[in-house]
Design a protein around this motif. Structure first.
Motif, PDB file in Angstrom:
ATOM      1  N   ARG A  56     -59.427  11.716  -5.737  1.00 14.34           N
ATOM      2  CA  ARG A  56     -59.058  11.641  -4.307  1.00 14.34           C
ATOM      3  C   ARG A  56     -59.525  10.309  -3.708  1.00 14.34           C
ATOM      4  NH1 ARG A  56     -56.076  14.671  -6.202  1.00 14.34           N
ATOM      5  NH2 ARG A  56     -56.243  16.913  -6.120  1.00 14.34           N
ATOM      6  N   SER A  60     -54.696  12.812 -12.517  1.00 10.43           N
ATOM      7  CA  SER A  60     -54.938  14.249 -12.644  1.00 10.43           C
ATOM      8  C   SER A  60     -56.423  14.576 -12.580  1.00 10.43           C
ATOM      9  CB  SER A  60     -54.366  14.749 -13.977  1.00 10.43           C
ATOM     10  OG  SER A  60     -54.852  16.029 -14.281  1.00 10.43           O
ATOM     11  N   GLN A  89     -57.008   7.719  -4.757  1.00 16.59           N
ATOM     12  CA  GLN A  89     -55.758   7.900  -4.015  1.00 16.59           C
ATOM     13  C   GLN A  89     -55.905   7.458  -2.566  1.00 16.59           C
ATOM     14  OE1 GLN A  89     -55.245  12.033  -5.087  1.00 16.59           O
ATOM     15  NE2 GLN A  89     -53.755  11.517  -6.684  1.00 16.59           N
ATOM     16  N   LYS A 116     -47.808   3.821  -5.721  1.00 11.42           N
ATOM     17  CA  LYS A 116     -47.945   5.223  -5.318  1.00 11.42           C
ATOM     18  C   LYS A 116     -47.731   6.146  -6.515  1.00 11.42           C
ATOM     19  CE  LYS A 116     -46.106   8.529  -1.889  1.00 11.42           C
ATOM     20  NZ  LYS A 116     -46.389   9.671  -2.696  1.00 11.42           N
ATOM     21  N   SER A 117     -46.752   5.813  -7.371  1.00 11.75           N
ATOM     22  CA  SER A 117     -46.470   6.659  -8.531  1.00 11.75           C
ATOM     23  C   SER A 117     -47.669   6.724  -9.469  1.00 11.75           C
ATOM     24  CB  SER A 117     -45.241   6.158  -9.279  1.00 11.75           C
ATOM     25  OG  SER A 117     -45.421   4.812  -9.689  1.00 11.75           O
ATOM     26  N   TYR A 118     -48.391   5.627  -9.599  1.00 10.16           N
ATOM     27  CA  TYR A 118     -49.590   5.607 -10.444  1.00 10.16           C
ATOM     28  C   TYR A 118     -50.670   6.512  -9.853  1.00 10.16           C
ATOM     29  CZ  TYR A 118     -53.715   3.956 -12.908  1.00 10.16           C
ATOM     30  OH  TYR A 118     -54.868   3.898 -13.642  1.00 10.16           O
ATOM     31  N   LEU A 119     -50.917   6.342  -8.562  1.00  8.46           N
ATOM     32  CA  LEU A 119     -51.954   7.143  -7.893  1.00  8.46           C
ATOM     33  C   LEU A 119     -51.580   8.625  -7.877  1.00  8.46           C
ATOM     34  CD1 LEU A 119     -52.805   4.730  -4.959  1.00  8.46           C
ATOM     35  CD2 LEU A 119     -54.160   5.154  -7.019  1.00  8.46           C
ATOM     36  N   ASP A 120     -50.309   8.923  -7.619  1.00  2.63           N
ATOM     37  CA  ASP A 120     -49.863  10.318  -7.598  1.00  2.63           C
ATOM     38  C   ASP A 120     -49.964  10.966  -8.977  1.00  2.63           C
ATOM     39  OD1 ASP A 120     -49.331  10.078  -4.899  1.00  2.63           O
ATOM     40  OD2 ASP A 120     -47.156   9.945  -5.139  1.00  2.63           O
ATOM     41  N   GLY A 121     -49.889  10.154 -10.034  1.00  4.62           N
ATOM     42  CA  GLY A 121     -49.952  10.672 -11.390  1.00  4.62           C
ATOM     43  C   GLY A 121     -51.354  10.949 -11.895  1.00  4.62           C
ATOM     44  N   ARG A 175     -54.554   3.237  -1.895  1.00  2.00           N
ATOM     45  CA  ARG A 175     -53.212   3.355  -1.319  1.00  2.00           C
ATOM     46  C   ARG A 175     -52.803   1.995  -0.759  1.00  2.00           C
ATOM     47  NH1 ARG A 175     -53.980   6.821   3.039  1.00  2.00           N
ATOM     48  NH2 ARG A 175     -54.388   8.426   1.500  1.00  2.00           N
TER      49      ARG A 175
END
Length: 172
Positions: A23, A42, A26, A35-40, A30
């Motif tokens: 978190r 886990s 992310q 964004k796709s890297y951060l959203d991925g 930001r």
């Protein structure tokens, strides 16, 4: 916030520490990373890796957590400097993350202070920070760290996100 306790991390803390770390990435990165890297990222995978590292640790890495009323609010890790370009006698702050809901509350400062205190026998402490992460750079500069001119190229999904190295003199 009531009293804050800084203590050594336990194996049972891995899930919460991973949640704070992911978190934190992310939130802090930001606009600096795709964004796709951060959203991925886990939390579950990070926690799995963290439990394995924790179980195999040789004691050279010190993991600290900041806790208030039984809730972990932040995590820091430090130990011997990992870069062959500096003397092995130096220390390094490997990571410092705070639950984004607690930013500005003093949790990060408390973790950093304890890490610095625990490394007081070293002559210097190093850390790496994303070059364009202005809030983190201000935080470390207020704590006496200064960029030493060393930059490391990094990337996330092909996007450059260079890091700069900071150093602080310690009593050593």
């Amino acid at each position: 916030m009531t009293s804050l306790v800084i203590r050594e991390m336990a194996l049972a803390d891995c899930d919460r520490v991973s949640e704070i770390r992911i978190r934190g990435w992310q939130h802090a990165y930001r606009g600096l990373m795709p964004k796709s890297y951060l959203d991925g990222l886990s939390v579950a995978k990070d926690a799995e890796r963290r439990r394995a590292w924790f179980a195999q640790g040789d004691g050279s890495v010190v993991n600290l957590v900041a806790e208030s009323e039984g809730e972990i609010l932040g995590w820091a890790a430090h130990g011997p400097h990992r870069d062959g370009g500096t003397p092995a006698a130096d220390a390094e702050l490997y990571a410092l993350y705070v639950d984004p809901a607690c930013l500005g509350s003093g949790v990060g400062r408390a973790l950093l202070n304890v890490s610095v205190e625990r490394c007081a026998t070293y002559p210097r402490m190093f850390l790496w920070v994303l070059r364009d992460n202005a809030p983190a750079r201000r935080f470390y500069e207020r704590a006496g760290f200064r960029p030493d001119g060393t930059e490391e190229p990094c990337e996330a999904e092909g996007v450059p996100v260079p890091e700069v190295r900071y150093v602080r003199q310690l009593p050593g």
